[in-house]
Design an enzyme around this catalytic site. Structure first.
Site, short mmCIF file in Angstrom:
data_model
loop_
_atom_site.label_atom_id
_atom_site.label_comp_id
_atom_site.label_asym_id
_atom_site.label_seq_id
_atom_site.Cartn_x
_atom_site.Cartn_y
_atom_site.Cartn_z
CG HIS A 421 -1.65 1.15 1.10
ND1 HIS A 421 -1.41 2.32 2.17
CD2 HIS A 421 -2.90 1.57 0.86
CE1 HIS A 421 -2.10 3.23 1.91
NE2 HIS A 421 -3.39 2.75 1.11
NE ARG A 511 32.75 0.89 -15.91
CZ ARG A 511 32.17 2.04 -16.11
NH1 ARG A 511 30.82 1.88 -15.91
NH2 ARG A 511 32.57 2.95 -16.89
NE ARG A 579 35.42 -3.58 -17.58
CZ ARG A 579 35.74 -2.45 -17.26
NH1 ARG A 579 36.28 -1.48 -17.88
NH2 ARG A 579 35.36 -1.79 -16.05
CD GLU A 681 41.66 -2.25 -20.65
OE1 GLU A 681 41.17 -1.20 -20.06
OE2 GLU A 681 41.65 -3.10 -20.44
N GLY A 702 39.30 1.91 -24.07
CA GLY A 702 38.99 2.59 -22.79
C GLY A 702 40.19 3.64 -22.61
CG ASN A 704 39.62 7.10 -17.75
OD1 ASN A 704 39.56 8.01 -18.32
ND2 ASN A 704 38.36 6.83 -17.14
CG ASP A 705 43.49 1.38 -17.64
OD1 ASP A 705 44.12 1.80 -16.80
OD2 ASP A 705 42.26 0.56 -17.45
CB CYS A 752 33.47 2.78 -23.13
SG CYS A 752 34.91 1.71 -22.97
#
Length: 793
Positions: A421, A511, A579, A681, A702, A704-705, A752
């Site tokens: 409810h 991920r 991944r 990466e 990737g 960043n890496d 990504c």
């Protein structure tokens, strides 16, 4: 005979067009009996009294004037709501049944008993107001239901009490809020053979996700015993979710969620005399067991889809399982009235910027954020204490609480699931709520400042203090078309359905480690080696988490597969690139039982991570569980849109070792349409791109890496943060070269990362380089779409 026909009508002669005659509830039951029995929908047999019978009862007992005068006195504030309701209810209960009505109801009851093969069978006596359950009047449950009613006298008494419940305080208030004339509302009574769910189970289901409006799933709540505890939110039920588009394939099991509820008590028959029910504690075995088997979950899912298809709209249903026969019955069906009416051209996104520590967790309702002071009320008799605009904290709610719920900023309860409810009314009112916290009334206190955070998916968080948060409206009316496919980065399964309306081309990065961390919580090697774990405290924690699983590794496989399935479901049949786990050793160690299986490294960022783990004796058995989860996801659940991606793969030779281990565990590239990607990466992924392309179907950059390893800068370091730039010429060369070499080898390439959403120039660079896909976080999707469209023009 004419009078009898106007008094009692059997379900099989009713249809959904008979709302004015028998109310929404009973007309819908008749519709299902008539139209859906041949399609496998079982409705317990029964009959309904008509609105004419109600009006005749009121007329015969000369109650029209009393009701009209009492309502006038209430409107003039001459009497209180409690005085008005009490006087009318007392008069109705004391009223005598007109002979024709009494005879018709008794005769129908005996015929129902004869049809069932017994005398004086137990029945459910349900109210069905002619203004209840209409599309514009969706607060169901305003009138009463009586269960396990046996015998003529008990039946007639229950019917009188149903009539009286048309004038409970909550029903009077509800009609005033909705603008209904008290004199224009009548009540029908449904008398229905009881399903022995007191020794089975029961619950509620929706043919749509109640929080996001995602229309491809069925949500099922289940508890032991009679269904009132689930409806009222008196227990924390099991929760199941089924993916509708795959239900027509009998070899698949598309159950995308299966959460064990506490189910603290159950409602059962109290005796054989009729009309008595009671709550009793559930056993430890019942609390540790799912109410429904997988086959029963799928069957209910199919029934929900059948009912929805017949009515042509999302539906809210109640079901019951007979503990004697094992049969599943639908005991109520009405239109869903919140998500099915939502504005599909806009989405609101809430983001917490700064918040205090999390005090408590529960089930999230409403996908919003609210902050304020608590008003804790444990009993309905104290609702006059409520302060407008406060956050209501209570154990559970029922329709008596609606007037103050309308004045609350948010709602928190101890008990209840997403079909309780409190949850349903909160959605109706557009309020965030957190239900099923277990201990809110013990942990929180009056006037305490808190933030109710329902922005993160199924898990609702209660933060100490007033948090800073932002609200953004995303308009979906004019999303530009792009040749470059824009996909989503998703990690949290519980929040995935929030983004189903975004016109993405799938999920470019899911991920796995996030699902492991949030849903599984246990290191896979601790499950594989559970019997020999040296730490008794860790073993006890694992035992509590995995209590429904005799074989501990199965908990990892099923929980991971179901978590990933929610991400696959939101995109199906578009691709979802998953991944495989990419925790660093220090992160793996923080999982329950993880310290015993992880080495200590000075620099985990470039250490024992990604592909190197998958064939190592240290983790090979853990990776096997990951593979089994993917196999279950694709082949047993049916989400063959899942693509596997291998992270941090340093050399083509290492790729061969990983692919061999995958094949050993039933995931051979190319079999059953399985595609395998690799993260781009590491500079070696670019330098030896043609060799990697021979082994994989595609690359996902990737950034960043790749920036970290190209520039030699720790991406988490502060001292060199100003040098960490994804648009550095060296990094750009890496990206362009990988796209060029991968395309030459016939492999696809995506990226990504956040750079395209933050920097239109970066988006243009990727488009000019010929990238196939760009995958971004959902809140960046519209910005990236716009940047890419401009770059392509």
């Amino acid at each position: 005979m004419q009078t009898e026909l106007k008094t009692v009508i059997w379900f099989e002669t009713l249809s959904r067009g008979d709302v004015a005659l028998v109310g929404g509830k009973n007309s819908s039951l008749g519709e299902m009996v008539q139209q859906l029995g041949a399609k496998g929908i079982q409705v317990p047999p029964g009959f309904a009294t008509t609105s004419d019978a109600f009006r005749e009862f009121i007329r015969a007992n000369e109650l029209n004037a009393l009701i009209a005068n009492t309502m006038e006195d209430l409107a003039a504030h001459k009497i209180t709501l409690q005085e008005a309701g009490s006087s009318i209810r007392t008069a109705i209960v004391k009223g005598d049944w007109p002979e024709a009505s009494r005879a018709a109801i008794v005769a129908a009851y005996h015929e129902l008993s004869e049809r069932s093969g017994h005398s004086d069978i137990p029945v459910a006596v349900r109210s069905s107001a002619t203004a209840e359950d209409l599309p514009d009047a969706s607060f169901a449950g305003q009138q009463e239901t009586f269960l396990n009613v046996r015998g003529e006298a008990a039946l007639l008494a229950a019917c009188s009490r149903c009539y009286a419940s048309l004038f409970t305080d909550r029903a009077i208030t509800y009609r005033q809020i909705q603008g209904f004339d008290h004199n224009q509302v009548a009540l029908s009574i449904g008398v229905q053979r009881m399903v022995r769910s007191d020794i089975g189970g029961s619950g509620v289901m929706f043919s749509i996700d109640t929080e996001t409006g995602f229309d491809k799933v069925v949500l099922i709540n289940a508890a032991w015993g009679l269904g009132e505890n689930v409806v009222q939110g008196a227990v924390n039920p099991d929760e199941y979710m089924v993916y509708k588009p795959l239900l027509d394939q009998p070899d698949l099991v598309p159950i995308v969620e299966k959460t064990l509820g506490a189910k603290e008590k159950k409602m059962i028959y109290a005796g054989r005399t009729g009309g008595d029910i009671k709550n009793v504690p559930t056993s430890r075995a019942e609390r540790a067991s799912f109410v429904l088997s997988d086959a029963e979950i799928l069957e209910l899912g199919r029934q929900a889809a059948t009912i929805e298809d017949h009515y042509g709209q999302p539906m809210d249903m109640e079901w019951a399982k007979d503990g004697e026969t094992g049969e599943l019955f639908i005991v109520q069906a009405r239109p869903e009235t919140v998500q099915s009416r939502a504005d599909t051209g806009a989405m609101k996104s809430y983001t917490i910027r700064e918040a205090g520590p999390v005090i408590l967790k529960g089930l999230s309702v409403g996908a919003a954020v609210a902050a304020g002071r608590i008003c804790l009320i444990e009993h309905a008799s104290d609702i006059d204490r409520f302060v407008d605009g406060a956050i209501l904290v209570t154990s559970t709610t029922d329709p008596d609480w609606v007037p103050i719920m309308k004045r609350a900023a948010a709602i928190i309860t101890d008990h209840g699931g997403r079909t309780s409810h409190a949850a349903i009314v909160s959605r109706e009112l557009g309020l965030p709520a957190i239900v099923g916290t277990g201990t809110a009334t013990h942990v929180l206190h009056d006037e305490q400042e808190v933030t109710v955070d329902c922005s993160g998916g199924d898990a609702g968080l209660i933060h100490a203090g007033i948090a800073e948060y932002e609200v953004e409206e995303l308009r979906l009316d004019h999303v530009p078309e792009t040749r470059t496919r824009i996909m989503l980065n998703l990690a949290n399964p519980s929040a995935a359905f929030r983004w189903w309306r975004l016109p993405s081309e799938g999920v470019g990065l899911a991920r796995m480690e996030f699902v492991v961390n949030s849903a599984v919580q246990v290191h896979p090697m601790a499950l594989v080696n559970y019997d020999t774990l040296p730490d008794d405290e860790v073993k006890a924690q694992i035992e509590e988490l995995t209590q429904a699983y005799d074989v501990k590794p199965e908990f990892f496989v099923e929980t991971l597969a179901r978590g990933l399935s929610r991400i696959c479901a939101v995109a199906y049949p578009k691709p979802v690139i998953i991944r495989m786990s990419d925790f660093k050793t220090n992160e793996y160690a923080e999982l329950l039982g993880g310290h015993a299986f992880e080495p200590k490294e000075e620099n985990p960022m470039i250490g024992f991570r990604g592909a190197s783990r998958y064939y190592s004796p240290r983790y090979r058995e853990g990776f096997a569980l990951e593979c089994r989860a993917i196999k279950m996801l694709r082949e047993k659940m049916g989400f063959d849109n899942a693509i596997v991606m291998i992270p941090f793969c340093r050399t083509p030779e290492e790729a061969d070792r990983v692919l061999a281990v995958m094949a050993e565990n039933g995931l051979a590239r190319g079999e059953n349409g399985l595609q395998v990607y690799v993260m781009g990466e590491i500079p070696s992924n670019v330098i030896r791109a043609d060799e990697f392309a021979e082994r994989f179907d595609g690359f996902s950059i990737g950034s960043n890496d790749l920036t970290q390893l190209t520039l030699g800068i720790d991406r988490d370091g502060e001292e060199l943060a100003d040098l960490f730039r994804e648009d550095d010429p060296a990094v750009i060369w890496m990206i362009k070269t990988l796209i060029e070499r991968a395309h030459a080898a016939g492999a696809k390439v995506g990226l990504c990362g956040q750079a395209p959403s933050n920097d239109p120039a970066f988006a243009r660079l990727l488009v000019e380089a010929g990238i196939d896909t760009i995958s971004v976080t959902p809140d960046s999707f519209l910005a990236v779409k716009t940047h890419v469209a401009e770059a392509e023009s």
